[in-house]
Design a protein around this motif. Structure first.
Motif, PDB file in Angstrom:
ATOM      1  N   PHE A 157     -16.632 -42.007 -77.604  1.00  0.00           N
ATOM      2  CA  PHE A 157     -15.050 -42.312 -78.290  1.00  0.00           C
ATOM      3  C   PHE A 157     -14.935 -40.761 -78.184  1.00  0.00           C
ATOM      4  N   LEU A 158     -15.666 -38.957 -78.300  1.00  0.00           N
ATOM      5  CA  LEU A 158     -14.344 -38.031 -78.874  1.00  0.00           C
ATOM      6  C   LEU A 158     -15.891 -37.016 -78.808  1.00  0.00           C
ATOM      7  N   ARG A 159     -15.946 -36.595 -77.186  1.00  0.00           N
ATOM      8  CA  ARG A 159     -16.743 -35.687 -76.776  1.00  0.00           C
ATOM      9  C   ARG A 159     -17.039 -34.560 -77.517  1.00  0.00           C
ATOM     10  N   ASP A 160     -15.875 -33.854 -77.843  1.00  0.00           N
ATOM     11  CA  ASP A 160     -15.549 -32.561 -78.392  1.00  0.00           C
ATOM     12  C   ASP A 160     -16.007 -33.019 -79.676  1.00  0.00           C
ATOM     13  N   LEU A 161     -16.164 -34.122 -80.414  1.00  0.00           N
ATOM     14  CA  LEU A 161     -17.360 -33.265 -81.662  1.00  0.00           C
ATOM     15  C   LEU A 161     -19.103 -33.078 -81.590  1.00  0.00           C
ATOM     16  N   VAL A 162     -19.095 -33.616 -79.843  1.00  0.00           N
ATOM     17  CA  VAL A 162     -21.399 -33.774 -80.135  1.00  0.00           C
ATOM     18  C   VAL A 162     -21.436 -32.800 -81.121  1.00  0.00           C
ATOM     19  N   ASP A 163     -21.092 -31.668 -80.463  1.00  0.00           N
ATOM     20  CA  ASP A 163     -21.518 -29.963 -80.749  1.00  0.00           C
ATOM     21  C   ASP A 163     -21.178 -29.881 -82.108  1.00  0.00           C
ATOM     22  N   PRO A 164     -20.168 -29.852 -82.703  1.00  0.00           N
ATOM     23  CA  PRO A 164     -20.314 -29.375 -83.875  1.00  0.00           C
ATOM     24  C   PRO A 164     -21.049 -30.820 -85.291  1.00  0.00           C
ATOM     25  N   LEU A 165     -21.509 -31.912 -85.068  1.00  0.00           N
ATOM     26  CA  LEU A 165     -22.147 -33.148 -85.419  1.00  0.00           C
ATOM     27  C   LEU A 165     -23.395 -32.353 -85.048  1.00  0.00           C
ATOM     28  N   LEU A 166     -23.894 -31.829 -84.220  1.00  0.00           N
ATOM     29  CA  LEU A 166     -24.831 -31.580 -83.777  1.00  0.00           C
ATOM     30  C   LEU A 166     -26.168 -30.426 -84.851  1.00  0.00           C
ATOM     31  N   LEU A 167     -24.629 -29.750 -84.501  1.00  0.00           N
ATOM     32  CA  LEU A 167     -24.632 -28.123 -85.902  1.00  0.00           C
ATOM     33  C   LEU A 167     -24.883 -28.675 -87.111  1.00  0.00           C
ATOM     34  N   VAL A 168     -24.147 -29.370 -87.244  1.00  0.00           N
ATOM     35  CA  VAL A 168     -24.224 -29.611 -88.936  1.00  0.00           C
ATOM     36  C   VAL A 168     -24.987 -30.794 -88.685  1.00  0.00           C
TER      37      VAL A 168
END
Length: 343
Positions: free
Chosen positions: A105-116
């Protein structure tokens, strides 16, 4: 934006650290998470190889999800080595589910989520190792507690390293493009492998011995009572001879909390749990050396040691000499009285 999966070699690093820390550990929870991690590691290797080596773009959405599962599995594997059960372990499925939802649903959140996820679990695992020294790994066999603690700290450090390096790489890529990404990933993986080699082959400078109890201070009554229960448990069915004896097993047999067992032993004797148990094993080894014709190796195995180096080191710590020297002097002194061991 750059997706930040756990690279194939990073998976190998985690697998090696977990394998080394859990080798010989009879803890079902840790083993379960450990084997799940190995299966996922193999799957991640296939995904990475097919995606980047053969250009199978269909696997791109899967790769961040499998990457997001690895930090929770590593944390749960080490957390299961504590004698205290973890409440609601199912909550750790939420981070990879959040990554899966972001992909949909929101591909731009993938990287921040992985980093968190990487950073959060790295911090959580590091804090876990600070709770009570090696004794926090109570389910590990006594010789494995300190290696397990070191492996947990290394794993936490690697999580934090990849979180920070991937964040830096993502920022660099957004500014300068992805041309240098392969070189950067190679450097990251080489750095991780170098960290493992240096960490495991460097000496352990942390003290393996607790501060000795003050000889001027008598242990309290409850401490003496606890020690009596511990000694009884240790003798029951020759528990001290068990090669895979752990602090948690001893605590369960004595019906005391693991931390209370460790504290009572330290306060009453000035020894840590491993030294306390090994003192009893060495006492039995001395008896067998004096009264039987068994070989040193047979006696070593009979009293619960698995490696000759550890047996010799502990025997010399207690008696001040090697097993062969002790046997020779004991038999020479048999007519004049039993040889005394050094406290």
């Amino acid at each position: 934006m750059l997706s930040v999966p756990l690279p194939f070699l990073a998976g190998l690093v985690f697998a090696l650290t977990l394998y080394r820390s859990l080798k010989g550990v009879d803890a079902p929870g840790s083993r379960r998470y450990f084997f799940a991690f190995l299966v996922l590691y193999a799957l991640q290797g296939v995904i990475v190889g097919l995606h980047f080596g053969y250009g199978v773009k269909a696997l791109a959405p899967v790769q961040p999800i499998t990457a997001a599962i690895m930090p929770p599995l590593a944390f749960l594997a080490f957390r299961a080595l504590m004698d205290e059960p973890l409440e609601k372990p199912w909550l750790h499925i939420l981070p990879p589910l959040a990554v899966a939802a972001a992909i949909g649903f929101l591909r731009d959140l993938v990287d921040p989520l992985l980093l968190v996820i990487f950073f959060g679990y790295g911090i959580a695992l590091w804090r876990l190792t600070l709770l009570g020294g090696a004794d926090v790994m109570a389910e590990a066999s006594l010789p494995r507690m300190r290696p397990a603690l070191r492996a947990a700290r290394l794993t936490a450090g690697l999580m934090l390293f990849f979180a920070l390096s991937d964040a830096s790489l993502a920022v660099y890529t957004s500014i300068h493009g992805a041309g240098d990404v392969p070189l950067a990933v190679t450097i990251m993986n080489l750095a991780a492998i170098a960290a493992v080699i240096v960490y495991y082959f460097s000496p352990d400078f942390s003290s393996a011995k607790p501060a000795a109890a003050s000889p001027s201070m008598e242990p309290r009554e409850e401490c003496r009572v606890a020690l009596s229960r511990i000694e009884t448990a240790l003798e029951e069915n020759g528990l001290y001879r068990s090669e895979d004896l752990s602090l948690a097993k001893l605590a369960r047999r004595a019906r005391l909390p693991a931390r209370e067992v460790s504290a009572a032993i330290n306060r009453a004797t000035g020894l840590n749990v491993s030294q306390f148990v090994n003192d009893r094993r060495i006492a039995e080894a001395c008896r067998l050396l004096r009264e039987t014709e068994r070989t040193v190796i047979q006696i070593m195995l009979d009293v619960g040691f698995s490696t000759k180096s550890n047996f010799n080191r502990e025997f010399r710590r207690v008696t001040g000499m090697s097993p062969k020297q002790w046997r020779a002097e004991a038999r020479t002194a048999q007519d004049g009285g039993a040889i005394k061991t050094r406290p």
